[in-house]
Design an enzyme around this catalytic site. Structure first.
Site, PDB file in Angstrom:
ATOM      1  N   GLU A   1       1.658   0.309  -4.956  1.00 34.87           N
ATOM      2  CA  GLU A   1       1.167   1.581  -5.467  1.00 34.87           C
ATOM      3  C   GLU A   1       2.329   2.579  -5.446  1.00 34.87           C
ATOM      4  O   GLU A   1       2.655   3.115  -4.403  1.00 34.87           O
ATOM      5  CB  GLU A   1       0.057   2.122  -4.566  1.00 34.87           C
ATOM      6  CG  GLU A   1      -1.178   1.268  -4.477  1.00 34.87           C
ATOM      7  CD  GLU A   1      -2.214   1.906  -3.557  1.00 34.87           C
ATOM      8  OE1 GLU A   1      -3.332   2.132  -4.003  1.00 34.87           O
ATOM      9  OE2 GLU A   1      -1.900   2.192  -2.394  1.00 34.87           O
ATOM     10  N   ASP A  31       0.839  -1.181   0.000  1.00 32.31           N
ATOM     11  CA  ASP A  31       0.000   0.000   0.000  1.00 32.31           C
ATOM     12  C   ASP A  31       0.887   1.248   0.000  1.00 32.31           C
ATOM     13  O   ASP A  31       1.880   1.296   0.720  1.00 32.31           O
ATOM     14  CB  ASP A  31      -0.868  -0.034   1.270  1.00 32.31           C
ATOM     15  CG  ASP A  31      -1.876   1.079   1.301  1.00 32.31           C
ATOM     16  OD1 ASP A  31      -2.726   1.113   0.401  1.00 32.31           O
ATOM     17  OD2 ASP A  31      -1.811   1.921   2.221  1.00 32.31           O
TER      18      ASP A  31
END
Ligand code: CA
Length: 677
Positions: free
Chosen positions: A381, A352
């Site tokens: 990400e 994340d």
């Protein structure tokens, strides 16, 4: 000084100094508890504590009564340790009382209670750690449990992104262990209208043909009160870590007993493996639930990036940013990832907000995982976010820096936004809704050549995930009063692009049954993090409708086609450039290209226009004699059209023999492949 203020201080600026790093970086791999024969060795790290006491409890509840207190012994490098007799302490719970004296500037004292940052097991809500014998949590056959796709190339994988609860929360799913780890592995579940019987849960996922199940956070997170009974409205995605090395209690059948969640998670993983599915864990090291994170209690202020005026850096928009560049934070993150890979046999990690972590940390993780097992997947990400680094010359692990790291893939917002329109502008259309501006981006994405990537296995291709509107909802929001048939056509076109692109495809769970997230007022929900099961759960009954079944089969067919087509799994950009050629179609919204490698030929047409397109393949490509011959020999079959997709041809006749013209329906895709000799 108020302890809360201490949590956001740099302790006289010491943490960021080289001296501190040199004096207090502890390298051995033995923090937390270790069971060594008849003894438990317990270690924690807290350079500035004056005293640390270990508190023992018989149960893990927050208010349970302390039965014993033992002083920890200070060692070098800021380490505190104690050795205990295992027989007297196993399955008991513990935490620490940490006393700070001479707090900077104020010459005051503070005393805090903290759980073990390296806890392997915890009681309800993760307040207290438990002394555990992990070997006793292993399900049958755990020793021989393996990643079923261990030698699979990354771009052969098909990832399915799922929240554990969403699969089984719907009462009609037929799944007994609603919202639990165990709900994910129930077999033979189905939904029926009396006539048709349709698979749900694991049987559905397996039938779809995915290879990797990416599960939203399942480490112990803070936003769900585990002590409450299952409540449809008490829901969260879980991006709020509390105990990084322990499974979440609300997914277990008994969050009070530290053993149970561990055993059930391992059981889940082993069953998924036996069903041919690898497990990817969503990990959130970029921030913590709040500043009372236990590591930060041991070393106040050390865990976070802190800007001027003692303000927490907040690039994560979750309240704080982890200072991954600090040696002991880095070690903590690396240790944690490796622990999950080793103890739980995790096959891949999705980071994340990876763009907030630094490249050195990620490289250390890559190296560490490679030492455990080959081919553990890493992606994340790589968004660029504003954060206050605590050191100079730190490189953040953003998409742009993907080439400075070894084998770490990044989500491609290029393909995501080009296909369906930007996630930041609600009504912004993408290619599937007729936006011509997206055409070039689609072409580079199809070839797996966005400008930031060097090779396709660095790219996660997707159109939607848990964040933002679902694909089906986004299509509705971009197209006023769109009819269901057209909305479905656009959805199918979108997923065809993803499945036919070079790189690693990722599907948002439920996309294949036109998942929608709508609240009671009928509004589409972009951020469903706290919306409850009614909005978030996968609604299995939709699959009873023929048009939804058709979409499901289309997804399944695309996956099968992808798996069966070597041309979609290229790894070398030079080879890709050589293999691909795009045709002039006279209509920007009609993208037509061929991919040729040796004897394998594939012709693909995407038509995002509202009318059918007639494509003369001879005109479209170079009129070489060979091509004339190739096309006229009629050795091509259609594997994908507006209706169906599969690893076998969906129709025999594909073009008129004389002029080699194909008709590609409005808002649809057509794929022809030659029959190889
Ligand atoms: Ca929890």
């Amino acid at each position: 000084m108020n302890i809360n203020r201490l949590y956001v201080s740099d302790w006289l600026g010491k943490y960021s100094t080289k001296d501190f790093e040199e004096m207090y970086t502890y390298e051995a791999d033995d923090l937390g508890m270790r069971l060594e024969g008849e003894e438990i060795l317990l270690k924690c790290w807290s350079p500035f504590a004056a005293r640390i006491a270990l508190n023992i409890y018989l149960s893990g509840e927050e208010r349970s009564t302390r039965v014993e207190q033992i002083q920890m012994i200070r060692r070098e490098k800021g380490i505190w340790q104690i050795t205990l007799e295992a027989s007297g302490y196993l399955n008991k719970y513990y935490d620490f009382t940490i006393v700070f004296e001479n707090i900077p500037d104020e010459n005051s004292k503070a005393e805090v209670i903290a759980c073990d940052p390296y806890a392997r097991a915890v009681g309800v809500n993760g307040k207290k750690a438990m002394f555990i014998n992990l070997n006793k949590t292993n399900p049958d056959g755990w020793d021989t449990d393996r990643n079923p796709n261990q030698s699979m190339a990354w771009n052969d994988m098909v990832i399915y992104e799922l929240h554990i609860r969403d699969l089984s929360a719907d009462l009609k799913s037929g799944i007994k262990n609603r919202g639990k780890f165990l709900g994910l592995i129930e077999r033979g579940t189905c939904i029926t209208d009396g006539k048709e019987k349709i698979k749900t849960g694991l049987d559905h996922i397996k039938d779809l043909g995915i290879t990797h199940l990416h599960l939203l956070p399942f480490y112990d997170y803070g936003s769900i009160d585990e002590s409450l009974p299952y409540d449809e409205n008490n829901y969260n995605w879980g991006y709020d870590p509390v105990n990084y090395n322990v499974p979440e209690g609300s997914y277990s059948t008994n969050p009070y007993d530290g053993d149970v969640r561990i055993r059930e998670l391992k059981q889940m993983i082993s069953q998924l493996h036996q069903n041919g599915i690898s497990v990817v864990m969503d990990v959130v090291y970029n921030h913590t639930y709040n500043e009372e994170f236990c590591f930060n209690k041991f070393v106040p202020g050390y865990f976070y990036r802190i800007g001027e005026g003692n303000v927490l850096s907040n690039g994560s928009e979750c309240g704080n940013d982890t200072a991954s560049e600090r040696s002991m934070v880095r070690k903590y993150i690396v240790d944690s990832v490796l622990y999950w890979a080793k103890e739980y046999h995790i096959d891949g990690f999705r980071f994340d907000l990876l763009g907030l972590l630094d490249t050195e940390t990620m490289q250390a993780i890559r190296k560490g995982l490679d030492n455990i097992r080959p081919n553990i997947l890493i992606y994340g990400e790589g968004w660029k976010l504003k954060t206050e680094l605590t050191k100079r010359n730190i490189v953040l692990a953003t998409q742009k820096r993907v080439n400075e790291m070894d084998r770490i893939a990044m989500f491609s917002d290029d393909i995501r936004d080009a296909v369906k329109g930007s996630v930041f502008e609600e009504g912004k259309k993408g290619y599937i809704s007729g936006n011509r501006e997206c055409v070039e981006e689609i072409k580079t994405s199809l070839m797996g050549l966005p400008e930031w990537a060097e090779y396709p296995e660095q790219i996660i291709n997707y159109t939607s995930c848990h964040d933002n509107y679902t694909l089906f909802d986004k299509i509705a929001l971009c197209n006023d009063k769109i009819a269901l048939e057209e909305r479905i056509r656009q959805n199918k076109l979108a997923i065809a692009i993803v499945m036919l692109a070079q790189g690693i495809p990722l599907l948002h769970a439920g996309e294949e049954l036109l998942r929608t997230k709508v609240n009671r007022q009928g509004e589409y929900i972009s951020d469903s993090v706290r919306e409850g099961d009614a909005v978030n759960s996968i609604k299995w009954e939709t699959l009873l409708k023929p048009e939804y079944q058709n979409v499901y089969r289309y997804y399944k067919g695309l996956i099968a086609f992808r798996k069966n087509t070597g041309l979609l799994h290229m790894t070398d950009p030079a080879e890709i450039k050589k293999a691909y050629s795009f045709a002039e179609t006279g209509n920007e919204l009609v993208i037509c290209f061929k991919v040729v490698r040796n004897d394998e030929i594939m012709i693909v047409v995407f038509n995002a226009d509202e009318t059918a397109a007639e494509i003369n393949l001879l005109d479209s490509f170079v009129k070489e004699e060979t091509w004339n011959g190739v096309l006229k020999e009629k050795r091509f079959r259609c594997y994908i059209d507006d209706q169906a997709a599969g690893s076998r041809p969906v129709s025999e006749t594909v073009y008129d023999e004389k002029d080699c013209t194909v008709t590609v329906q409005a808002q649809s895709c057509m794929v022809l492949k030659n029959i190889q000799r």
